[in-house]
Design a protein around this motif. Structure first.
Motif, PDB file in Angstrom:
ATOM      1  N   ALA A   1       9.028   0.327 -14.629  1.00  0.00           N
ATOM      2  CA  ALA A   1       9.034  -0.955 -13.433  1.00  0.00           C
ATOM      3  C   ALA A   1       8.854  -0.372 -12.288  1.00  0.00           C
ATOM      4  O   ALA A   1       9.519   0.881 -12.027  1.00  0.00           O
ATOM      5  N   THR A   2       8.542  -1.102 -11.147  1.00  0.00           N
ATOM      6  CA  THR A   2       8.405  -0.645  -9.886  1.00  0.00           C
ATOM      7  C   THR A   2       8.581  -1.924  -8.894  1.00  0.00           C
ATOM      8  O   THR A   2       8.370  -3.175  -9.475  1.00  0.00           O
ATOM      9  N   SER A   3       9.026  -1.709  -7.824  1.00  0.00           N
ATOM     10  CA  SER A   3       9.256  -2.941  -6.843  1.00  0.00           C
ATOM     11  C   SER A   3       9.075  -2.248  -5.676  1.00  0.00           C
ATOM     12  O   SER A   3       8.787  -1.094  -5.405  1.00  0.00           O
ATOM     13  N   GLU A   4       9.205  -3.015  -4.735  1.00  0.00           N
ATOM     14  CA  GLU A   4       8.957  -2.655  -3.426  1.00  0.00           C
ATOM     15  C   GLU A   4       9.678  -1.462  -2.910  1.00  0.00           C
ATOM     16  O   GLU A   4       9.295  -0.320  -2.129  1.00  0.00           O
ATOM     17  N   HIS A   5      11.117  -1.408  -3.150  1.00  0.00           N
ATOM     18  CA  HIS A   5      12.147  -0.336  -2.709  1.00  0.00           C
ATOM     19  C   HIS A   5      12.502   0.356  -3.812  1.00  0.00           C
ATOM     20  O   HIS A   5      13.276   1.415  -3.470  1.00  0.00           O
ATOM     21  N   ALA A   6      12.365   0.304  -4.882  1.00  0.00           N
ATOM     22  CA  ALA A   6      12.774   0.962  -6.079  1.00  0.00           C
ATOM     23  C   ALA A   6      11.745   1.302  -7.158  1.00  0.00           C
ATOM     24  O   ALA A   6      10.637   0.536  -7.336  1.00  0.00           O
TER      25      ALA A   6
END
Ligand code: AMP
Length: 124
Positions: A33-38
């Motif tokens: 999983a990815t997000s903008e900050h992690a």
């Protein structure tokens, strides 16, 4: 300050840091999983059926440093999403080993998400 940006506390990336190299895609990892900050990827040496590391994209050595920069929420939020994706509704553990006495071996903030089996308490 945005947790994904460089700041007076230091550059976003440490060129000698393994986990920064994973963020950049220079070292392979099984990203879940990815997000903008992690980003979240599977631990190389899993201690439970689900063992995922969740790290901030911005380099900081410890969870205490990431917290001081306002970046921990992004890490915990992504871990909660991964726990849902992995169907860990029976329970899971989130651990930040912080400093040598806690056994921290990689000095880029990382949350261990562990689940998929009964977890003992207290830990060693
Ligand atoms: P800690 O001891 O809390 O610093 O945890 C570091 C974790 O990083 C350990 O569980 C290692 O198995 C894991 N680890 C080290 N190198 C890699 C890698 N290249 N990809 C995935 N996990 C890694």
């Amino acid at each position: 300050m945005s947790p994904g940006q460089s700041s007076a506390d230091g550059p976003a990336r440490d060129p000698h840091c393994l986990f920064c190299s994973i963020v950049e895609g220079e070292v392979p990892a099984q990203v879940v999983a990815t997000s903008e900050h992690a980003i979240a990827f599977r631990d190389l040496n899993p201690q439970a059926p689900t063992h995922v590391l969740v790290i901030p994209r911005h380099h900081a050595a410890t969870a205490a440093e990431t917290a001081a920069a306002g970046g921990l929420d992004a890490v915990v939020s992504l871990a909660v999403q991964v726990a849902k994706d992995e169907e860990l509704e029976q329970g899971y553990r989130m651990v930040f080993n912080t400093g040598p006495d806690a056994g921290q071996s990689v000095f880029h903030t990382h949350l261990h998400l562990l689940g998929g089996r009964q977890l003992a308490w207290p830990p060693g």
